[in-house]
Design a protein around this motif. Structure first.
Motif, short mmCIF file in Angstrom:
data_model
loop_
_atom_site.label_atom_id
_atom_site.label_comp_id
_atom_site.label_asym_id
_atom_site.label_seq_id
_atom_site.Cartn_x
_atom_site.Cartn_y
_atom_site.Cartn_z
N THR A 152 -7.86 -8.83 -1.37
CA THR A 152 -9.04 -9.25 -0.87
C THR A 152 -10.33 -9.04 -1.83
OG1 THR A 152 -7.86 -9.10 0.70
CG2 THR A 152 -10.43 -9.13 1.29
N LEU A 153 -10.64 -7.89 -2.41
CA LEU A 153 -11.77 -7.85 -3.41
C LEU A 153 -11.59 -8.94 -4.60
CD1 LEU A 153 -12.53 -4.26 -2.60
CD2 LEU A 153 -13.37 -5.68 -1.70
N ARG A 154 -10.58 -8.66 -5.32
CA ARG A 154 -10.77 -9.49 -6.11
C ARG A 154 -11.04 -10.92 -6.16
NH1 ARG A 154 -5.27 -11.64 -8.61
NH2 ARG A 154 -6.64 -13.37 -9.65
N ALA A 155 -10.35 -11.70 -4.30
CA ALA A 155 -11.00 -12.74 -4.01
C ALA A 155 -12.19 -13.18 -3.61
CB ALA A 155 -9.88 -13.48 -2.95
N ARG A 156 -13.30 -12.22 -3.09
CA ARG A 156 -14.15 -12.50 -3.07
C ARG A 156 -14.64 -12.46 -4.30
NH1 ARG A 156 -16.59 -7.61 -0.29
NH2 ARG A 156 -17.95 -6.91 -1.85
N GLY A 157 -14.60 -11.58 -5.09
CA GLY A 157 -14.92 -12.01 -6.85
C GLY A 157 -15.54 -10.85 -7.34
N GLU A 158 -14.87 -9.03 -6.42
CA GLU A 158 -14.89 -8.01 -7.84
C GLU A 158 -14.27 -8.20 -8.43
OE1 GLU A 158 -16.92 -5.74 -6.90
OE2 GLU A 158 -18.11 -7.02 -4.86
N ALA A 159 -14.70 -8.48 -9.96
CA ALA A 159 -13.97 -8.12 -11.48
C ALA A 159 -13.23 -6.87 -12.08
CB ALA A 159 -14.47 -8.74 -12.15
N ARG A 160 -14.35 -6.12 -11.44
CA ARG A 160 -13.89 -5.03 -12.23
C ARG A 160 -13.34 -3.53 -10.88
NH1 ARG A 160 -15.32 -4.03 -17.80
NH2 ARG A 160 -15.21 -2.46 -16.68
N LEU A 161 -12.12 -3.81 -10.93
CA LEU A 161 -11.40 -3.40 -9.66
C LEU A 161 -10.11 -2.51 -10.88
CD1 LEU A 161 -10.53 -5.30 -7.16
CD2 LEU A 161 -11.91 -3.74 -7.02
N ASP A 162 -10.04 -1.19 -10.08
CA ASP A 162 -8.44 -0.03 -10.84
C ASP A 162 -7.96 -0.07 -9.72
OD1 ASP A 162 -7.08 -0.16 -13.07
OD2 ASP A 162 -8.76 1.66 -13.78
N ILE A 163 -6.40 0.92 -9.94
CA ILE A 163 -5.74 1.30 -8.40
C ILE A 163 -4.85 2.40 -9.08
CG2 ILE A 163 -3.53 0.97 -7.95
CD1 ILE A 163 -3.98 -2.20 -7.38
N HIS A 164 -5.34 3.83 -8.99
CA HIS A 164 -5.32 4.74 -9.17
C HIS A 164 -3.57 4.86 -8.54
CE1 HIS A 164 -8.65 4.79 -11.40
NE2 HIS A 164 -9.37 4.64 -10.64
N SER A 165 -2.70 5.63 -8.88
CA SER A 165 -1.46 6.66 -8.46
C SER A 165 -0.68 7.30 -8.95
CB SER A 165 -0.79 4.08 -7.69
OG SER A 165 0.49 5.30 -7.23
N PRO A 166 -0.05 8.09 -8.39
CA PRO A 166 0.71 8.64 -8.73
C PRO A 166 2.07 7.91 -9.86
CG PRO A 166 1.05 9.25 -7.08
CD PRO A 166 -0.37 8.22 -7.12
N TYR A 167 2.44 7.60 -9.05
CA TYR A 167 3.66 6.60 -9.07
C TYR A 167 3.47 4.89 -9.74
CZ TYR A 167 3.75 6.03 -4.31
OH TYR A 167 3.21 5.63 -3.42
N PRO A 168 4.28 4.18 -10.68
CA PRO A 168 4.07 2.67 -10.16
C PRO A 168 3.93 2.23 -9.32
CG PRO A 168 5.18 3.37 -12.50
CD PRO A 168 4.78 4.88 -11.45
N LEU A 169 3.04 1.22 -8.89
CA LEU A 169 3.50 0.15 -8.57
C LEU A 169 3.60 -0.96 -8.32
CD1 LEU A 169 -0.42 1.25 -5.86
CD2 LEU A 169 2.37 2.12 -5.34
#
Length: 175
Positions: A21-38
């Motif tokens: 949703t945020l990427r579609a809204r135009g947010e370009a600098r996103l990152d995901i932090h997770s203890p395991y691969p998603l």
């Protein structure tokens, strides 16, 4: 001044939906932090295919060619010695060193490429590490971070709450 907006999610699908949703809204600098691969992280963040395998291949071939050339130059060209009446240029004898130098060059290219290009070496500290709750990102929590201008931080924080984040933090980047 830049800021980082962090949102903690309980469920994997909620995190990935929020990223989409945020990427579609135009947010370009996103990152995901997770203890395991998603699964689906690359697609949700819009990441392109990595160039690491190509860099490793080029470095490995360069290393193997270098190893073969050095052996050929020393044994067959610069200082040919007749050992057991074998020909000076004996390719099977060059295979172990050629293979080892190919693997060494590929490994070094990946190591230094990741340090410099991907991890942003020599940056050893990131502002999001200041958030106490973010420590759970390496244990059991799923986090989404976005880098924005300071004035856009509060609207993005509200958007993350609306998308289901149970904990939202805004971290200004220190100069």
């Amino acid at each position: 001044m830049r800021a980082y907006v962090l949102g903690e999610f309980e469920r994997e699908h909620a995190l990935l939906d929020a990223a989409r949703t945020l990427r579609a809204r135009g947010e370009a600098r996103l990152d995901i932090h997770s203890p395991y691969p998603l699964h689906g992280t690359d697609e949700a963040l819009g990441l392109k295919r990595s160039t690491v395998p190509l860099v490793a291949l080029i470095a490995g071939v360069t290393g193997a060619a270098t190893g073969y050339f050095i052996q050929w130059y020393m044994v067959a060209f610069d200082w040919p010695i007749n050992v057991g009446n074998r020909p000076p240029h004996s390719a099977p004898a060059f295979i172990p060193v050629t293979f080892e130098l190919g693997v060494l060059f590929a490994a070094l290219a990946i190591f230094f490429g990741l340090l410099g290009g991907y991890f942003g070496f020599p940056r050893t500290h990131h502002p999001v590490f200041e958030v106490e709750a973010f420590r759970s990102a390496s244990i059991d929590a799923l986090w989404l971070s976005a880098e924005v201008d300071g004035k856009d931080a509060e609207p993005l924080a509200e958007e993350l709450r609306r998308l289901g984040a149970r904990h939202v933090s805004i971290v200004p980047e220190a100069k």
